[in-house]
Design a protein around this motif. Structure first.
Motif, PDB file in Angstrom:
ATOM      1  N   GLU A   2       0.842  -1.204   0.000  1.00 13.09           N
ATOM      2  CA  GLU A   2       0.000   0.000   0.000  1.00 13.09           C
ATOM      3  C   GLU A   2       0.873   1.248   0.000  1.00 13.09           C
ATOM      4  O   GLU A   2       0.600   2.212  -0.710  1.00 13.09           O
ATOM      5  CB  GLU A   2      -0.948  -0.010   1.206  1.00 13.09           C
ATOM      6  N   ALA A   3       1.939   1.228   0.804  1.00  9.06           N
ATOM      7  CA  ALA A   3       2.845   2.387   0.890  1.00  9.06           C
ATOM      8  C   ALA A   3       3.522   2.648  -0.465  1.00  9.06           C
ATOM      9  O   ALA A   3       3.610   3.807  -0.897  1.00  9.06           O
ATOM     10  CB  ALA A   3       3.884   2.153   1.973  1.00  9.06           C
ATOM     11  N   ASP A   4       3.982   1.585  -1.131  1.00  2.72           N
ATOM     12  CA  ASP A   4       4.621   1.760  -2.441  1.00  2.72           C
ATOM     13  C   ASP A   4       3.624   2.237  -3.487  1.00  2.72           C
ATOM     14  O   ASP A   4       3.957   3.054  -4.354  1.00  2.72           O
ATOM     15  CB  ASP A   4       5.272   0.456  -2.907  1.00  2.72           C
ATOM     16  N   TYR A   5       2.397   1.733  -3.402  1.00  4.16           N
ATOM     17  CA  TYR A   5       1.350   2.169  -4.334  1.00  4.16           C
ATOM     18  C   TYR A   5       1.077   3.668  -4.162  1.00  4.16           C
ATOM     19  O   TYR A   5       1.020   4.416  -5.137  1.00  4.16           O
ATOM     20  CB  TYR A   5       0.077   1.345  -4.116  1.00  4.16           C
ATOM     21  N   GLU A   6       0.943   4.104  -2.919  1.00  6.46           N
ATOM     22  CA  GLU A   6       0.689   5.524  -2.651  1.00  6.46           C
ATOM     23  C   GLU A   6       1.877   6.381  -3.088  1.00  6.46           C
ATOM     24  O   GLU A   6       1.701   7.460  -3.655  1.00  6.46           O
ATOM     25  CB  GLU A   6       0.383   5.753  -1.163  1.00  6.46           C
ATOM     26  N   TYR A   7       3.085   5.896  -2.825  1.00  5.85           N
ATOM     27  CA  TYR A   7       4.299   6.609  -3.238  1.00  5.85           C
ATOM     28  C   TYR A   7       4.335   6.754  -4.759  1.00  5.85           C
ATOM     29  O   TYR A   7       4.611   7.834  -5.287  1.00  5.85           O
ATOM     30  CB  TYR A   7       5.532   5.856  -2.726  1.00  5.85           C
ATOM     31  N   LEU A   8       4.052   5.667  -5.455  1.00  6.68           N
ATOM     32  CA  LEU A   8       4.055   5.694  -6.917  1.00  6.68           C
ATOM     33  C   LEU A   8       3.027   6.684  -7.448  1.00  6.68           C
ATOM     34  O   LEU A   8       3.318   7.472  -8.354  1.00  6.68           O
ATOM     35  CB  LEU A   8       3.785   4.284  -7.457  1.00  6.68           C
ATOM     36  N   ARG A  67       3.022  14.190  -9.220  1.00  6.19           N
ATOM     37  CA  ARG A  67       3.997  15.282  -9.090  1.00  6.19           C
ATOM     38  C   ARG A  67       4.694  15.547 -10.424  1.00  6.19           C
ATOM     39  O   ARG A  67       4.898  16.691 -10.811  1.00  6.19           O
ATOM     40  CB  ARG A  67       5.023  14.921  -8.017  1.00  6.19           C
ATOM     41  N   ASP A  68       5.056  14.473 -11.133  1.00  2.00           N
ATOM     42  CA  ASP A  68       5.782  14.598 -12.394  1.00  2.00           C
ATOM     43  C   ASP A  68       4.866  14.746 -13.603  1.00  2.00           C
ATOM     44  O   ASP A  68       5.321  14.697 -14.745  1.00  2.00           O
ATOM     45  CB  ASP A  68       6.712  13.398 -12.581  1.00  2.00           C
ATOM     46  N   GLU A  69       3.575  14.898 -13.341  1.00  2.00           N
ATOM     47  CA  GLU A  69       2.562  15.118 -14.373  1.00  2.00           C
ATOM     48  C   GLU A  69       2.537  14.004 -15.424  1.00  2.00           C
ATOM     49  O   GLU A  69       2.316  14.238 -16.606  1.00  2.00           O
ATOM     50  CB  GLU A  69       2.736  16.481 -15.038  1.00  2.00           C
ATOM     51  N   ARG A  70       2.709  12.777 -14.942  1.00  2.00           N
ATOM     52  CA  ARG A  70       2.627  11.605 -15.820  1.00  2.00           C
ATOM     53  C   ARG A  70       1.221  11.024 -15.653  1.00  2.00           C
ATOM     54  O   ARG A  70       1.036   9.935 -15.121  1.00  2.00           O
ATOM     55  CB  ARG A  70       3.717  10.610 -15.460  1.00  2.00           C
ATOM     56  N   TYR A  71       0.261  11.792 -16.121  1.00  2.00           N
ATOM     57  CA  TYR A  71      -1.143  11.502 -15.858  1.00  2.00           C
ATOM     58  C   TYR A  71      -1.633  10.192 -16.475  1.00  2.00           C
ATOM     59  O   TYR A  71      -2.452   9.502 -15.876  1.00  2.00           O
ATOM     60  CB  TYR A  71      -2.025  12.660 -16.305  1.00  2.00           C
ATOM     61  N   THR A  72      -1.152   9.854 -17.649  1.00  2.00           N
ATOM     62  CA  THR A  72      -1.610   8.611 -18.273  1.00  2.00           C
ATOM     63  C   THR A  72      -1.311   7.425 -17.362  1.00  2.00           C
ATOM     64  O   THR A  72      -2.183   6.604 -17.096  1.00  2.00           O
ATOM     65  CB  THR A  72      -0.955   8.411 -19.651  1.00  2.00           C
ATOM     66  N   TYR A  73      -0.087   7.348 -16.862  1.00  2.00           N
ATOM     67  CA  TYR A  73       0.278   6.217 -15.998  1.00  2.00           C
ATOM     68  C   TYR A  73      -0.311   6.356 -14.601  1.00  2.00           C
ATOM     69  O   TYR A  73      -0.643   5.362 -13.970  1.00  2.00           O
ATOM     70  CB  TYR A  73       1.798   6.010 -15.979  1.00  2.00           C
ATOM     71  N   TYR A  74      -0.500   7.571 -14.148  1.00  2.00           N
ATOM     72  CA  TYR A  74      -1.183   7.792 -12.877  1.00  2.00           C
ATOM     73  C   TYR A  74      -2.590   7.194 -12.942  1.00  2.00           C
ATOM     74  O   TYR A  74      -2.999   6.432 -12.065  1.00  2.00           O
ATOM     75  CB  TYR A  74      -1.242   9.289 -12.567  1.00  2.00           C
ATOM     76  N   PHE A  75      -3.309   7.501 -14.015  1.00  2.00           N
ATOM     77  CA  PHE A  75      -4.674   6.993 -14.139  1.00  2.00           C
ATOM     78  C   PHE A  75      -4.704   5.506 -14.492  1.00  2.00           C
ATOM     79  O   PHE A  75      -5.599   4.789 -14.057  1.00  2.00           O
ATOM     80  CB  PHE A  75      -5.488   7.827 -15.119  1.00  2.00           C
ATOM     81  N   THR A 133      10.270   0.818 -16.234  1.00  2.00           N
ATOM     82  CA  THR A 133      11.098   2.016 -16.349  1.00  2.00           C
ATOM     83  C   THR A 133      10.725   3.032 -15.271  1.00  2.00           C
ATOM     84  O   THR A 133      11.593   3.632 -14.635  1.00  2.00           O
ATOM     85  CB  THR A 133      10.931   2.648 -17.750  1.00  2.00           C
ATOM     86  N   ILE A 134       9.425   3.190 -15.063  1.00  2.00           N
ATOM     87  CA  ILE A 134       8.941   4.120 -14.033  1.00  2.00           C
ATOM     88  C   ILE A 134       9.416   3.674 -12.655  1.00  2.00           C
ATOM     89  O   ILE A 134       9.875   4.489 -11.853  1.00  2.00           O
ATOM     90  CB  ILE A 134       7.400   4.233 -14.098  1.00  2.00           C
ATOM     91  N   ALA A 135       9.313   2.383 -12.382  1.00  2.00           N
ATOM     92  CA  ALA A 135       9.752   1.856 -11.085  1.00  2.00           C
ATOM     93  C   ALA A 135      11.218   2.186 -10.844  1.00  2.00           C
ATOM     94  O   ALA A 135      11.591   2.655  -9.754  1.00  2.00           O
ATOM     95  CB  ALA A 135       9.531   0.342 -11.025  1.00  2.00           C
ATOM     96  N   LEU A 136      12.044   1.957 -11.827  1.00  2.00           N
ATOM     97  CA  LEU A 136      13.473   2.252 -11.675  1.00  2.00           C
ATOM     98  C   LEU A 136      13.720   3.739 -11.457  1.00  2.00           C
ATOM     99  O   LEU A 136      14.552   4.119 -10.627  1.00  2.00           O
ATOM    100  CB  LEU A 136      14.246   1.764 -12.902  1.00  2.00           C
ATOM    101  N   SER A 137      12.982   4.579 -12.170  1.00  2.00           N
ATOM    102  CA  SER A 137      13.184   6.023 -12.026  1.00  2.00           C
ATOM    103  C   SER A 137      12.767   6.538 -10.651  1.00  2.00           C
ATOM    104  O   SER A 137      13.274   7.555 -10.193  1.00  2.00           O
ATOM    105  CB  SER A 137      12.449   6.783 -13.132  1.00  2.00           C
ATOM    106  N   TYR A 138      11.880   5.809  -9.975  1.00  2.00           N
ATOM    107  CA  TYR A 138      11.449   6.197  -8.627  1.00  2.00           C
ATOM    108  C   TYR A 138      12.079   5.324  -7.548  1.00  2.00           C
ATOM    109  O   TYR A 138      11.620   5.304  -6.412  1.00  2.00           O
ATOM    110  CB  TYR A 138       9.923   6.153  -8.521  1.00  2.00           C
ATOM    111  N   GLU A 160      10.123  -5.552 -10.114  1.00  2.00           N
ATOM    112  CA  GLU A 160       9.275  -6.747 -10.040  1.00  2.00           C
ATOM    113  C   GLU A 160       7.971  -6.478  -9.305  1.00  2.00           C
ATOM    114  O   GLU A 160       6.997  -7.204  -9.463  1.00  2.00           O
ATOM    115  CB  GLU A 160      10.020  -7.898  -9.346  1.00  2.00           C
ATOM    116  N   MET A 161       7.948  -5.452  -8.462  1.00  2.00           N
ATOM    117  CA  MET A 161       6.743  -5.115  -7.690  1.00  2.00           C
ATOM    118  C   MET A 161       5.772  -4.253  -8.493  1.00  2.00           C
ATOM    119  O   MET A 161       4.596  -4.180  -8.168  1.00  2.00           O
ATOM    120  CB  MET A 161       7.112  -4.361  -6.406  1.00  2.00           C
ATOM    121  N   VAL A 162       6.287  -3.575  -9.498  1.00  2.00           N
ATOM    122  CA  VAL A 162       5.464  -2.622 -10.247  1.00  2.00           C
ATOM    123  C   VAL A 162       5.128  -3.229 -11.614  1.00  2.00           C
ATOM    124  O   VAL A 162       5.743  -2.922 -12.622  1.00  2.00           O
ATOM    125  CB  VAL A 162       6.183  -1.266 -10.400  1.00  2.00           C
TER     126      VAL A 162
END
Length: 188
Positions: free
Chosen positions: A16-22, A28-36, A120-125, A130-132
């Motif tokens: 849950e914590a990683d999901y909220e962080y992601l 924050r980074d305005e990556r709305y497509t992946y956010y949604f 790629t997103i997981a690595l950048s954050y 494997e979790m994402v």
């Protein structure tokens, strides 16, 4: 015939914590497509092959009927808070019809594109790739739903499963969650 015992835990589940962080990072980074995308998968339990079928018209109606696995139609309900946020995003994009999840070229995004981009997103954050993955958000939905509602039969219908045994797999705890519980409970 060799019988293989099923594991009593799940690997590679997003916490849950990683999901909220992601979610916070993507917003924050305005990556709305992946956010949604991740919100849809986590809030509705859709498969990655199903989430890409959502159209703007579905957001207005509040649900989508999907012809999916097992040759059956199932209704995917869009929770009100997700629907409200998505309508604001669509308004910002001036979009009232057509697919809502598009790649950078304006074409509908593919399941493979989502999978690779999530890594790629997981690595950048600085998250474990494997979790994402798309299915991790479906697990997040099932776990949260059963904790708050407790109706495994309804959950099975929402996930589009043929039987409850398939749904039970989603209710298992991850190996790290099991370890945490043991450490909390066993104090002697």
């Amino acid at each position: 015939m060799v019988k293989i015992q099923q594991k009593t835990y799940l690997d590679h589940m997003i916490s849950e914590a990683d999901y909220e962080y992601l979610k916070r990072c993507l917003l924050r980074d305005e990556r709305y497509t992946y956010y949604f995308l991740i919100r849809f998968m986590a809030a509705t339990g859709v498969r990655v092959s199903e989430v890409i079928q959502f159209q703007a018209e579905d957001i207005f109606s509040g649900y989508k009927d999907i012809y999916s696995k097992g040759n059956k139609v199932r209704r995917i309900y869009i929770p009100q808070s997700l629907r409200t946020d998505t309508l604001k995003w669509l308004s910002f994009l001036h979009k009232s019809h057509g697919p809502i999840f598009l790649n950078r070229f304006g074409s509908p995004i593919s399941p493979g594109g989502i999978r690779s981009q999530l890594k790629t997103i997981a690595l950048s954050y600085h998250m474990t790739p494997e979790m994402v993955h798309p299915h991790a958000f479906r697990h997040r939905f099932a776990k949260s739903f059963i904790e708050k509602c407790g109706d495994i039969s309804l959950l099975s219908d929402l996930l589009g499963h043929k039987n409850l045994e398939t749904t039970r797999i989603y209710l298992r705890r991850s190996s790290s969650e099991q370890y945490e519980i043991v450490n909390r409970v066993v104090t002697w």
